[in-house]
Every structure is written in C-alpha cells, then in structure tokens.
Motif scaffolding. Structure first.
Motif, PDB file in Angstrom:
ATOM      1  N   ALA A 158     -53.024 -15.447 -17.195  1.00  0.00           N
ATOM      2  CA  ALA A 158     -52.228 -14.218 -17.143  1.00  0.00           C
ATOM      3  C   ALA A 158     -52.250 -13.507 -18.486  1.00  0.00           C
ATOM      4  N   PHE A 159     -52.186 -14.271 -19.568  1.00  0.00           N
ATOM      5  CA  PHE A 159     -52.272 -13.663 -20.903  1.00  0.00           C
ATOM      6  C   PHE A 159     -53.591 -12.912 -21.064  1.00  0.00           C
ATOM      7  N   PHE A 160     -54.687 -13.544 -20.707  1.00  0.00           N
ATOM      8  CA  PHE A 160     -55.999 -12.947 -20.922  1.00  0.00           C
ATOM      9  C   PHE A 160     -56.268 -11.766 -19.992  1.00  0.00           C
ATOM     10  N   ARG A 161     -55.757 -11.843 -18.767  1.00  0.00           N
ATOM     11  CA  ARG A 161     -56.017 -10.767 -17.802  1.00  0.00           C
ATOM     12  C   ARG A 161     -55.146  -9.537 -18.046  1.00  0.00           C
ATOM     13  N   HIS A 162     -53.955  -9.725 -18.591  1.00  0.00           N
ATOM     14  CA  HIS A 162     -53.015  -8.607 -18.687  1.00  0.00           C
ATOM     15  C   HIS A 162     -52.729  -8.184 -20.122  1.00  0.00           C
ATOM     16  N   SER A 163     -53.525  -8.651 -21.081  1.00  0.00           N
ATOM     17  CA  SER A 163     -53.377  -8.200 -22.462  1.00  0.00           C
ATOM     18  C   SER A 163     -54.752  -8.140 -23.102  1.00  0.00           C
ATOM     19  N   THR A 164     -54.785  -7.680 -24.340  1.00  0.00           N
ATOM     20  CA  THR A 164     -56.057  -7.561 -25.056  1.00  0.00           C
ATOM     21  C   THR A 164     -56.300  -8.730 -26.003  1.00  0.00           C
ATOM     22  N   THR A 165     -55.435  -9.748 -25.968  1.00  0.00           N
ATOM     23  CA  THR A 165     -55.597 -10.867 -26.895  1.00  0.00           C
ATOM     24  C   THR A 165     -56.888 -11.626 -26.628  1.00  0.00           C
ATOM     25  N   LEU A 166     -57.456 -12.181 -27.697  1.00  0.00           N
ATOM     26  CA  LEU A 166     -58.665 -12.987 -27.591  1.00  0.00           C
ATOM     27  C   LEU A 166     -58.358 -14.482 -27.614  1.00  0.00           C
ATOM     28  N   GLY A 167     -57.082 -14.827 -27.802  1.00  0.00           N
ATOM     29  CA  GLY A 167     -56.716 -16.244 -27.837  1.00  0.00           C
ATOM     30  C   GLY A 167     -55.204 -16.423 -27.857  1.00  0.00           C
ATOM     31  N   VAL A 168     -54.766 -17.595 -27.517  1.00  0.00           N
ATOM     32  CA  VAL A 168     -53.337 -17.923 -27.556  1.00  0.00           C
ATOM     33  C   VAL A 168     -53.172 -19.238 -28.311  1.00  0.00           C
ATOM     34  N   ARG A 169     -52.021 -19.473 -28.848  1.00  0.00           N
ATOM     35  CA  ARG A 169     -51.696 -20.762 -29.458  1.00  0.00           C
ATOM     36  C   ARG A 169     -50.616 -21.441 -28.613  1.00  0.00           C
ATOM     37  N   VAL A 170     -50.692 -22.740 -28.569  1.00  0.00           N
ATOM     38  CA  VAL A 170     -49.798 -23.514 -27.706  1.00  0.00           C
ATOM     39  C   VAL A 170     -49.089 -24.561 -28.549  1.00  0.00           C
ATOM     40  N   ILE A 171     -47.761 -24.596 -28.441  1.00  0.00           N
ATOM     41  CA  ILE A 171     -46.935 -25.510 -29.225  1.00  0.00           C
ATOM     42  C   ILE A 171     -46.014 -26.269 -28.267  1.00  0.00           C
ATOM     43  N   ALA A 172     -45.991 -27.578 -28.363  1.00  0.00           N
ATOM     44  CA  ALA A 172     -45.071 -28.372 -27.548  1.00  0.00           C
ATOM     45  C   ALA A 172     -43.646 -28.156 -28.046  1.00  0.00           C
ATOM     46  N   ALA A 173     -42.725 -27.973 -27.121  1.00  0.00           N
ATOM     47  CA  ALA A 173     -41.329 -27.705 -27.471  1.00  0.00           C
ATOM     48  C   ALA A 173     -40.405 -28.505 -26.568  1.00  0.00           C
ATOM     49  N   ASN A 174     -39.225 -28.783 -27.064  1.00  0.00           N
ATOM     50  CA  ASN A 174     -38.192 -29.488 -26.299  1.00  0.00           C
ATOM     51  C   ASN A 174     -36.935 -28.644 -26.330  1.00  0.00           C
ATOM     52  N   ARG A 175     -36.237 -28.560 -25.201  1.00  0.00           N
ATOM     53  CA  ARG A 175     -35.044 -27.733 -25.126  1.00  0.00           C
ATOM     54  C   ARG A 175     -33.923 -28.466 -24.400  1.00  0.00           C
ATOM     55  N   THR A 176     -32.704 -28.041 -24.688  1.00  0.00           N
ATOM     56  CA  THR A 176     -31.511 -28.535 -24.008  1.00  0.00           C
ATOM     57  C   THR A 176     -30.907 -27.372 -23.240  1.00  0.00           C
ATOM     58  N   VAL A 177     -30.696 -27.554 -21.946  1.00  0.00           N
ATOM     59  CA  VAL A 177     -30.222 -26.477 -21.080  1.00  0.00           C
ATOM     60  C   VAL A 177     -28.907 -26.882 -20.435  1.00  0.00           C
ATOM     61  N   LEU A 178     -27.937 -25.973 -20.436  1.00  0.00           N
ATOM     62  CA  LEU A 178     -26.654 -26.238 -19.802  1.00  0.00           C
ATOM     63  C   LEU A 178     -26.803 -26.326 -18.287  1.00  0.00           C
ATOM     64  N   GLY A 179     -25.842 -26.987 -17.652  1.00  0.00           N
ATOM     65  CA  GLY A 179     -25.778 -26.961 -16.200  1.00  0.00           C
ATOM     66  C   GLY A 179     -25.476 -25.550 -15.729  1.00  0.00           C
ATOM     67  N   ARG A 180     -26.129 -25.118 -14.650  1.00  0.00           N
ATOM     68  CA  ARG A 180     -25.971 -23.734 -14.196  1.00  0.00           C
ATOM     69  C   ARG A 180     -25.767 -23.679 -12.688  1.00  0.00           C
TER      70      ARG A 180
END
Length: 453
Positions: free
Chosen positions: A364-386
């Motif tokens: 989706a990044f490559f098809r809908h933008s002009t970027t030639l590359g993306v960077r990927v970073i592993a992340a951890n998150r804490t989410v409240l009950g919803r």
C-alpha cells in the motif's frame, strides 16, 4: 451472592496462576465456601478434605485453599519411584505440590508409592477413573461439564507428550488428590458465578527450571506450554508461576485475553499461594463487574512501526495514502512535517500494523505514494480495555468509546461521525452535539471511578 451471577469475570495472573489459587480467589471474591467444599466431598474420594484460610502475601490479604488427604505427611517423606507403563501427568506429586506451594518450590515432592508393596490402584488414578468419579458425583451439571473439560485438556496434552493413550494418563497419589480438589473446586465456583463472559490478562509464566518426575525441565513446563498454545503469555518472575492446572483452567474458560473491559466493578478477590515471592505478591486477583457496552477485541501488544520519508509528493495525496493503509489493516496512521537534506520540506508517514500484515502494508505504501523504500521497527504497546456504548442526547443517540484501566472506566469519547451526522440534521455546530454526548457519557466515567476506590 446472587447479585454476582451473570457478571463479567476477569483473571489477573500477574504472579501466575495455579489451581488452588484460582479456587481461593473466586471464594475471596464472594463464592460461598460451601459451593467448593460440597463439590469436593461429592467426588467421594476417601479422606480428601478441603478448607480455606486467610493469608497475607506481600501487602495483600487473601484466601488460601488447603487440601489434605490420608497419609499426606508419610507420603511426603517417601522417595520417588517410577510407575510402570503409565504416563506421569504433570499432576504427579511434584507439580501438584507446585500448584499449592506455587512459585519456586524446589523441594522434592515426587513420591510414587507410600511403600514398595502398596496397592498400585491406591496410589494412582488414571484419567478414565477420574472420568468415572465425575460421572457419579452429585454436583451441578455445568460444574461437572467444566471439570471434565479441564481434565480432558490436561490428559490429551500429557498423552501427546508421552505417547500413551489418553485413558492411561495417570495422576500420582498427591497429584490425584490435589488435582481433583483444585479442578472440581474451580469448576464448581465458576459454575456458581455463571459469568456472562470471561477475560484474562496474559499470564506470567515464570523463568528458570522446575523438577518433575521426568527430570528438570525449563519453565514453562511442557504441559503448561502446550495448554497455553496460541495464548499471549509473559516470561518473568522466578520459578514456575503458572502451573499446568492453572493453564488448563484459563484455556478452558477464557473468552478473550487482554485488559479487562470497561465495567462497573462489583468485587474482587485474592487467591494466595503458600510461598512469598521476592519480586511480587504471590496472589491471583479476580475481578467481577457489569460490562458496559460491547467490548472491543484485544489489541495486539507487539506491532511493527512502518515509516517513509516523502519529499516529492503533494500533501493532498497523504489522505488517500492513509485510507489505503487503514484498508489493509493498519491500527494507526499519521504524518509529521520534517526537513530533509538540503533543507527540503517533507512528510514522514508512519503506520502501526501487526507483523503478519507487513507485506500488504508495504504494498500500500508503494502503490499509493512516491516513496522508494520504507523502514520497519519492532514496537510494543500497552492498550487500555475498550468498549462501545450508546448514550442518549436531545439530538439523538451517539456512540461513545469507553476506555478502562483494570476494568474501571477512565474516559469516554463520542464518535465524531455520529456527532457530525446529528449536527447536520439539527443544523447546529458539531461541538454542540459533541458536548451533549460527552455530558451524557460523564456518569459512566464517574460511577466507575467511585467503584474503583
């Protein structure tokens, strides 16, 4: 206790979970003790007795579940002895005692026989016999069904691990007594509550190793790991904190793993283990409450942060790019103005996504933008009950999203699209509808804050 029937039940195993701690926590939360003791007695196992006591672990007072049986002390001094042709379920004496001595008990409790010529049938109960005991016991139908389900999960896992028929999985003397009391007691307590739904925080497994009838194995024990397959867990703490019994109970009864949903708290209970832990109170907490609205599914704690720096695309194209990223499963998308080399103004476009959706997001990044590359970073998150609820306003009903910490609602936000639609119909500013919806949702937040005190 009838007011507790049909509530939401949440397990909070921050110090792990064991069978005895589960029973004790549910009784501490309000299940009558007689519900458990009567169910254990109905199994008609000679000499098996159960009682409760108050214990303090760390800064918390809780309830302890104590199981006794004939010859208990004599058996505890006997050396280990293997039983021929029987799979030793992880309710053999050692791990069964881990369910009670929970969390780092390194003493040897593995005793197959009270004496070399003792009748084999008196010292072991295989899964087939436990099923017969359950079928004859005069306990409520739902309690029997749940106990059968928990024992079935355990037996199937052990049979697979040890390569024996399910019916031949054996519970050693101590394990047979303990596992019957813990599983039947927990099933009776949960059946008495008849919860409308059940959730649990990811259980803490512990670390290190534990001694078993098969030698020392790493934590989690193989049976525990198999029972929790596909379930989020946390590896921290010292020793074995989540036992096979506790794992089987969670696997059998929990609908969703994650934070407790927004709810009006009705009570809590603390089930105390027999040992003190150095880094946390050795208690299992359970929460009971009335859910508010429809709970949203748990959010994945582990995500990927995918980013691209774009300096050659019209800012007008950021909105369709964000739409495309959301369409393939991004949980959030945002853009930030930045300055790149040679002073060129640019945008940093960022998206959070589950790891298995990475290929689709990158496309989706490559098809809908002009970027030639993306960077990927592993992340951890804490989410409240919803959860999602509806409130009434003079303009019409508005959906609000409720956020909860430990089941207590700490925030409510009206859905903008609802406010926008109602504002257009009433020919008023959107902020008027927003204010009215916020006021209508305020009592939900206030009542939960009071309940959490």
């Amino acid at each position: 206790m009838s007011r507790a029937h049909g509530l939401h039940l949440h397990f909070d195993p921050q110090s792990g979970i064991a069978g005895d701690m589960t029973v004790a926590a549910l009784v501490d939360a309000g299940v009558p003790r007689k519900v458990v003791t009567a169910a254990v007695a109905a199994m008609k196992v000679p000499g098996l007795k159960a009682r409760f006591e108050k214990r303090k672990r760390g800064a918390f007072m809780g309830t302890g579940f104590v199981v006794t049986w004939p010859g208990q002390r004599k058996a505890s001094r006997r050396p280990a002895r293997p039983a021929a042709r029987l799979a030793h379920a992880h309710f053999h004496p050692l791990v069964a005692r881990h369910d009670h001595d929970h969390a780092g008990d390194d003493h040897d409790h593995d005793h197959d026989h009270a004496s070399p010529d003792h009748d084999h049938a008196d010292n072991h109960r295989d899964y087939a016999e436990i099923r017969r005991l359950l079928s004859r016991a005069r306990i409520p139908g739902e309690a029997r069904r749940l106990a059968e389900e928990i024992f079935r999960r355990i037996a199937e896992v052990e049979a697979e691990l040890h390569g024996v028929p399910v019916a031949r999985v054996a519970f050693h003397e101590v394990g047979a007594y303990d596992s019957i009391a813990d599983v039947v007691g927990a099933a009776a307590a949960i059946a008495h509550l008849a919860p409308s739904s059940v959730s649990a925080t990811a259980p803490v497994l512990g670390t290190g190793s534990v001694a078993t009838a098969h030698g020392r194995v790493a934590v989690p024990a193989p049976a525990t790991a198999a029972l929790l397959a596909g379930i989020p867990t946390r590896s921290e703490g010292h020793g074995e904190l989540t036992t096979p019994t506790g794992a089987a109970i969670l696997a059998a009864v929990v609908d969703e793993f994650g934070p407790p949903p927004p709810m009006r708290l009705a009570g809590q209970g603390f089930g105390a283990g027999t040992r003190e832990l150095s880094d946390r109170p050795n208690v299992l907490r359970v929460l009971l409450g009335v859910p508010l609205g429809a709970a949203l599914g748990p959010s994945a704690p582990d995500v990927l942060l995918v980013q691209a720096n774009i300096d050659d695309m019209s800012p007008q194209l950021v909105e369709p790019l964000a739409t495309a990223l959301f369409a393939v499963g991004a949980v959030d998308v945002w853009s930030t103005p930045i300055v790149m080399k040679k002073g060129r103004p640019a945008l940093e476009v960022s998206a959070l996504v589950a790891a298995d959706l990475r290929p689709a997001l990158e496309q989706a990044f490559f098809r809908h933008s002009t970027t030639l590359g993306v960077r990927v970073i592993a992340a951890n998150r804490t989410v409240l009950g919803r959860s999602i609820a509806r409130v009434k306003t003079r303009f019409g009903p508005v959906t609000v999203k409720l956020a909860a910490l430990d089941g207590v609602v700490i925030g409510a936000a009206p859905e903008f699209e609802d406010c926008k639609r109602l504002a257009a119909r009433a020919n008023v500013p959107v902020r008027e509808v927003w204010t009215a919806a916020s006021a209508a949702a305020a009592p939900l937040v206030a009542s939960h804050r009071m309940a959490g005190r």
